[in-house]
Design a protein around this motif. Structure first.
Motif, PDB file in Angstrom:
ATOM      1  N   GLY A 194      29.480   4.026  71.212  1.00 17.27           N
ATOM      2  CA  GLY A 194      30.083   2.940  70.424  1.00 17.27           C
ATOM      3  C   GLY A 194      29.037   2.063  69.749  1.00 17.27           C
ATOM      4  N   ASP A 195      27.753   2.385  69.921  1.00 23.23           N
ATOM      5  CA  ASP A 195      26.704   1.571  69.283  1.00 23.23           C
ATOM      6  C   ASP A 195      26.674   1.841  67.783  1.00 23.23           C
ATOM      7  N   THR A 196      26.416   0.777  67.032  1.00 21.43           N
ATOM      8  CA  THR A 196      26.340   0.933  65.571  1.00 21.43           C
ATOM      9  C   THR A 196      25.130   1.776  65.205  1.00 21.43           C
ATOM     10  N   LEU A 197      25.336   2.716  64.303  1.00 25.43           N
ATOM     11  CA  LEU A 197      24.251   3.611  63.888  1.00 25.43           C
ATOM     12  C   LEU A 197      23.547   3.049  62.655  1.00 25.43           C
ATOM     13  N   PRO A 198      22.296   3.435  62.460  1.00 23.08           N
ATOM     14  CA  PRO A 198      21.587   2.994  61.251  1.00 23.08           C
ATOM     15  C   PRO A 198      22.260   3.549  59.995  1.00 23.08           C
ATOM     16  N   GLU A 199      22.066   2.830  58.882  1.00 19.99           N
ATOM     17  CA  GLU A 199      22.662   3.217  57.595  1.00 19.99           C
ATOM     18  C   GLU A 199      22.378   4.687  57.267  1.00 19.99           C
ATOM     19  N   GLY A 200      23.378   5.383  56.797  1.00 18.97           N
ATOM     20  CA  GLY A 200      23.176   6.763  56.353  1.00 18.97           C
ATOM     21  C   GLY A 200      23.477   7.789  57.423  1.00 18.97           C
ATOM     22  N   GLU A 201      23.505   7.360  58.689  1.00 18.81           N
ATOM     23  CA  GLU A 201      23.778   8.346  59.749  1.00 18.81           C
ATOM     24  C   GLU A 201      25.280   8.615  59.884  1.00 18.81           C
ATOM     25  N   ILE A 202      25.580   9.841  60.304  1.00 21.27           N
ATOM     26  CA  ILE A 202      26.989  10.221  60.457  1.00 21.27           C
ATOM     27  C   ILE A 202      27.490   9.829  61.836  1.00 21.27           C
ATOM     28  N   GLY A 203      28.647   9.208  61.884  1.00 19.96           N
ATOM     29  CA  GLY A 203      29.239   8.837  63.175  1.00 19.96           C
ATOM     30  C   GLY A 203      30.702   8.487  62.991  1.00 19.96           C
ATOM     31  N   MET A 204      31.218   7.779  63.990  1.00 19.48           N
ATOM     32  CA  MET A 204      32.633   7.398  63.986  1.00 19.48           C
ATOM     33  C   MET A 204      32.847   6.184  63.079  1.00 19.48           C
ATOM     34  N   ILE A 205      33.839   6.267  62.215  1.00 21.92           N
ATOM     35  CA  ILE A 205      34.158   5.115  61.365  1.00 21.92           C
ATOM     36  C   ILE A 205      35.054   4.160  62.158  1.00 21.92           C
TER      37      ILE A 205
ATOM     38  N   VAL B 217      27.818   5.865  55.554  1.00 20.66           N
ATOM     39  CA  VAL B 217      27.806   4.928  54.441  1.00 20.66           C
ATOM     40  C   VAL B 217      26.491   5.143  53.711  1.00 20.66           C
ATOM     41  N   ASP B 218      26.541   5.361  52.394  1.00 15.01           N
ATOM     42  CA  ASP B 218      25.286   5.627  51.680  1.00 15.01           C
ATOM     43  C   ASP B 218      24.584   4.321  51.300  1.00 15.01           C
ATOM     44  N   ALA B 219      23.432   4.449  50.669  1.00 10.16           N
ATOM     45  CA  ALA B 219      22.598   3.269  50.409  1.00 10.16           C
ATOM     46  C   ALA B 219      23.299   2.272  49.489  1.00 10.16           C
ATOM     47  N   ASP B 220      24.260   2.740  48.687  1.00  6.76           N
ATOM     48  CA  ASP B 220      24.998   1.822  47.807  1.00  6.76           C
ATOM     49  C   ASP B 220      26.272   1.298  48.446  1.00  6.76           C
ATOM     50  N   GLY B 221      26.479   1.646  49.710  1.00  6.58           N
ATOM     51  CA  GLY B 221      27.646   1.122  50.428  1.00  6.58           C
ATOM     52  C   GLY B 221      28.883   1.998  50.322  1.00  6.58           C
ATOM     53  N   TYR B 222      28.798   3.112  49.605  1.00  9.30           N
ATOM     54  CA  TYR B 222      29.969   3.997  49.483  1.00  9.30           C
ATOM     55  C   TYR B 222      30.173   4.755  50.794  1.00  9.30           C
ATOM     56  N   VAL B 223      31.436   4.859  51.183  1.00 14.39           N
ATOM     57  CA  VAL B 223      31.771   5.545  52.433  1.00 14.39           C
ATOM     58  C   VAL B 223      32.097   7.013  52.131  1.00 14.39           C
ATOM     59  N   HIS B 224      31.471   7.899  52.887  1.00 15.65           N
ATOM     60  CA  HIS B 224      31.744   9.335  52.758  1.00 15.65           C
ATOM     61  C   HIS B 224      32.442   9.757  54.039  1.00 15.65           C
ATOM     62  N   ILE B 225      33.604  10.402  53.917  1.00 23.78           N
ATOM     63  CA  ILE B 225      34.238  10.952  55.120  1.00 23.78           C
ATOM     64  C   ILE B 225      33.729  12.380  55.253  1.00 23.78           C
ATOM     65  N   ILE B 226      33.106  12.655  56.390  1.00 26.25           N
ATOM     66  CA  ILE B 226      32.436  13.950  56.554  1.00 26.25           C
ATOM     67  C   ILE B 226      33.323  14.919  57.326  1.00 26.25           C
ATOM     68  N   GLY B 227      34.146  14.387  58.176  1.00 25.53           N
ATOM     69  CA  GLY B 227      34.984  15.272  58.989  1.00 25.53           C
ATOM     70  C   GLY B 227      35.864  14.417  59.877  1.00 25.53           C
ATOM     71  N   ARG B 228      36.451  15.060  60.849  1.00 28.78           N
ATOM     72  CA  ARG B 228      37.337  14.330  61.743  1.00 28.78           C
ATOM     73  C   ARG B 228      36.914  14.543  63.182  1.00 28.78           C
TER      74      ARG B 228
ATOM     75  N   LEU C 282      34.175   1.706  48.677  1.00 30.91           N
ATOM     76  CA  LEU C 282      33.576   0.610  49.447  1.00 30.91           C
ATOM     77  C   LEU C 282      34.650  -0.070  50.290  1.00 30.91           C
ATOM     78  N   PRO C 283      34.243  -0.686  51.406  1.00 33.95           N
ATOM     79  CA  PRO C 283      35.255  -1.417  52.190  1.00 33.95           C
ATOM     80  C   PRO C 283      35.937  -2.466  51.318  1.00 33.95           C
ATOM     81  N   LEU C 284      37.242  -2.620  51.498  1.00 39.68           N
ATOM     82  CA  LEU C 284      37.979  -3.629  50.730  1.00 39.68           C
ATOM     83  C   LEU C 284      37.562  -5.026  51.186  1.00 39.68           C
TER      84      LEU C 284
ATOM     85  N   THR D  31      39.239   1.287  52.463  1.00 38.27           N
ATOM     86  CA  THR D  31      38.187   1.331  51.445  1.00 38.27           C
ATOM     87  C   THR D  31      38.800   1.788  50.134  1.00 38.27           C
ATOM     88  N   SER D  32      38.088   1.475  49.064  1.00 39.31           N
ATOM     89  CA  SER D  32      38.541   1.956  47.754  1.00 39.31           C
ATOM     90  C   SER D  32      37.342   2.073  46.824  1.00 39.31           C
ATOM     91  N   ASN D  33      37.371   3.075  45.982  1.00 35.63           N
ATOM     92  CA  ASN D  33      36.398   3.112  44.904  1.00 35.63           C
ATOM     93  C   ASN D  33      36.691   1.936  43.984  1.00 35.63           C
TER      94      ASN D  33
END
Ligand code: MCA
Ligand code: AMP
Length: 505
Positions: free
Chosen positions: A339-350, A386-397, A324-326, A309-311
């Motif tokens: 491994g199920d995809t989470l709804p937008e905005g929820e924190i999970g595994m990238i 991933v926020d509503a504008d598609g920006y990826v936030h890394i919250i932790g590891r 955003l994803p490249l 990803t890149s700003n």
């Protein structure tokens, strides 16, 4: 078919008399000079009967010749395996053996120590020193400055980069020509690199950031770089007026900001500052903008995937996000358990998929299967949203990892060593905030009943075994480790207890 990686990064510059490398002593190497050196080395390597697909393990200081060795390996179809110059003999022995390298290239200063390792593996050993001398270059000098690139396809392997793991064993990430090429060409577009750019290059060239991001982007765009052996604040400030772009880990930026000479005037002409390899604090981002007027462009990558990803170059560079994803990179956030995809905005595994994603870990099918899904998604171990504008936030590891000054350190590797030390019952290694390195390593030791482990002896054993950047900056004795009801060590409790150990002021 040709050799796509060679053709599109190096071959395109054949005969060009424009500068490629500016060296701190004022020397300039043109693209043509560089390619001549690379061709001579390629002739020397094939003259020593290296075959396409062979691994060349390289632990050398940063120099134009070291970079030419990378180009030579690409040209000769050899797999380039760069290694951190800080690794100890013990660490190197694992990489050489695990990769089955047929050639080891090292500094003459460590030749005597590495010769038995190379011999045990039936590998040849050649030397290459920081000043460009050594046996490899002596052989190369007698060779022709032209080499017909070995035919390769984009699916052929180009490099192995070792990355440690949560189990303590390093894994060789296998990268193809397409992995490297697709990412380099995407980044040139995304970050608007052209042949007019001059990059201030102070990163090491044995990791993704300095080699496959910084160098490959300059090569793919035909620009040039000021090629510094290492980060030195005075050099950075002195040379900044001569460049248009810089790439660095967050420590580069905090160190620049710590110096009053780093001013708006000094950086006004700059086109772009890129940060990655570790989280850039929003505070650093803001201070940097206040001082220079520039917004640092933060991006996110991994050894296994290059950049994900890149700003944006033109749009909003959002502090505290990795953008955003490249193009061509798919990114999803999944439930770490199912491994199920989470709804937008929820924190999970990238998880990421794309032409940048590696082929698996060398000779480790189980580890590959555990992290690389059959459908091509790679489980990064990073937690985010991933926020509503598609920006990826890394919250932790989700993985137990410490990043110190951009170098990754896996606690397990250090814990295994500490546990073996006399008088130590068990240990836990954690990362705590550090004003310069972002995070630093602290080791907690639980003594065996009635014992008092000798810290100096333990430090000396650590020094023998592990690269300096992995050494705990503090070893602390504690009667017992905090555990949850399941008996698992609560590292978060330890991190909280020691979070101010290196606090500034
Ligand atoms: C040096 N030391 C370190 C580090 N670097 N200790 C912990 N962490 C480090 N990163 C040791 C030195 O050996 C020295 O030990 C002491 O710490 C202080 O050294 P100093 O002179 O301050 O260090 P330096 O030589 O100035 O180096 C700091 C650095 C350097 C400039 C931040 O570590 C660096 O260039 N880091 C970049 C790493 C990088 O390229 N990472 C990208 C990985 P003593 O006290 O014994 O003298 S690729 C990646 O992560 C992904 C794919 C991505 O997204 O990019
Ligand atoms: P490596 O093992 O060197 O490939 O390091 C990859 C790891 O570095 C990622 O999995 C992230 O945890 C971390 N990383 C890289 N870039 C960033 C960034 N911009 N922000 C936060 N973490 C990052």
């Amino acid at each position: 078919m040709g050799n796509p990686l060679y053709d599109r990064l190096f071959g395109i510059h054949a005969g060009k008399q424009t500068p490629f490398l500016h060296l701190p002593d004022g020397r300039k190497l043109t693209h043509a000079d560089f390619l001549d050196t690379a061709a001579r080395i390629a002739n020397a390597l094939t003259g020593m009967e290296l075959e396409p697909g062979d691994r060349v393990a390289v632990q050398v200081e940063k120099s134009p010749e070291a970079l030419a060795l990378y180009a030579a390996c690409v040209q000769a179809g050899l797999i380039f395996l760069p290694l951190n110059t800080g690794y100890t003999t013990q660490e190197l022995s694992y990489f050489i053996e695990n990769s089955g390298a047929t050639m080891v290239v090292c500094d003459a200063a460590v030749e005597a120590r590495l010769t038995p390792l190379a011999q045990a593996q039936n590998a040849r050993l050649e030397t290459l020193n920081a000043d460009g001398s050594g046996s490899l270059m002596r052989r190369s000098l007698g060779m022709l400055p032209a080499f017909e690139p070995v035919r390769r396809s984009e699916d052929d392997l180009a490099a192995f980069l070792y990355t440690s793991g949560t189990t303590g064993r390093s894994k060789g990430a296998m990268l193809t020509q397409a992995n490297l090429l697709s990412n380099a060409e995407t980044l040139v577009q995304e970050w608007r690199f052209t042949e007019d750019d001059v990059l201030l290059h102070a990163l090491p060239i044995f990791h993704t950031h300095g080699l496959f991001v910084a160098t490959n982007v300059v090569l793919a765009s035909g620009g040039s770089m000021i090629f510094l052996p290492r980060f030195d604040l005075d050099d950075m400030l002195r040379l900044m007026p001569r460049v248009t772009t810089m790439m660095g880990v967050p420590t580069f930026y905090t160190r620049l900001l710590s110096d009053d000479r780093f001013s708006r005037d000094l950086s006004q002409h700059m086109r772009l500052f890129v940060s990655g390899s570790a989280p850039l604090l929003a505070d650093t981002h803001e201070q940097f903008e206040a001082r220079t007027g520039h917004r640092i462009l933060e991006r996110y990558g991994m050894t296994e995937t290059n950049m994900n990803t890149s700003n944006p170059y033109d749009g909003e560079r959002r502090a505290g996000t990795v953008g955003l994803p490249l193009p061509d990179v798919e990114l999803k956030v999944t439930d770490p358990e199912t491994g199920d995809t989470l709804p937008e905005g929820e924190i999970g595994m990238i998880e990421v998929r794309g032409p940048n994603v590696f082929q698996g870990y060398w000779q480790m099918p189980e580890k590959t299967a555990a992290e690389l899904r059959e459908d091509g998604f790679f489980i990064t171990g990073d937690l985010g949203r991933v926020d509503a504008d598609g920006y990826v936030h890394i919250i932790g590891r989700g993985k137990d990892l410490i990043i110190s000054g951009g170098y990754n350190i896996y606690p397990k590797e250090i814990e295994l060593l500490l546990d073996e030390q006399p008088g130590v019952l068990e240990s836990a290694v954690i990362g705590v905030p550090h004003p310069d390195f972002g995070e630093t390593v602290v080791g907690i030791l639980v003594p065996e009943p009635g014992e008092t482990p000798d810290i100096a002896t333990i430090e000396s054993a650590v020094g023998q075994a592990l690269a300096r950047f992995k050494h705990p900056r503090r070893l602390i004795l504690l009667d017992e480790l905090p555990r949850n009801t399941m008996g698992k060590v609560q590292k978060n409790v330890l991190r909280d207890s020691y979070k101010d150990l290196f606090a500034q002021g």
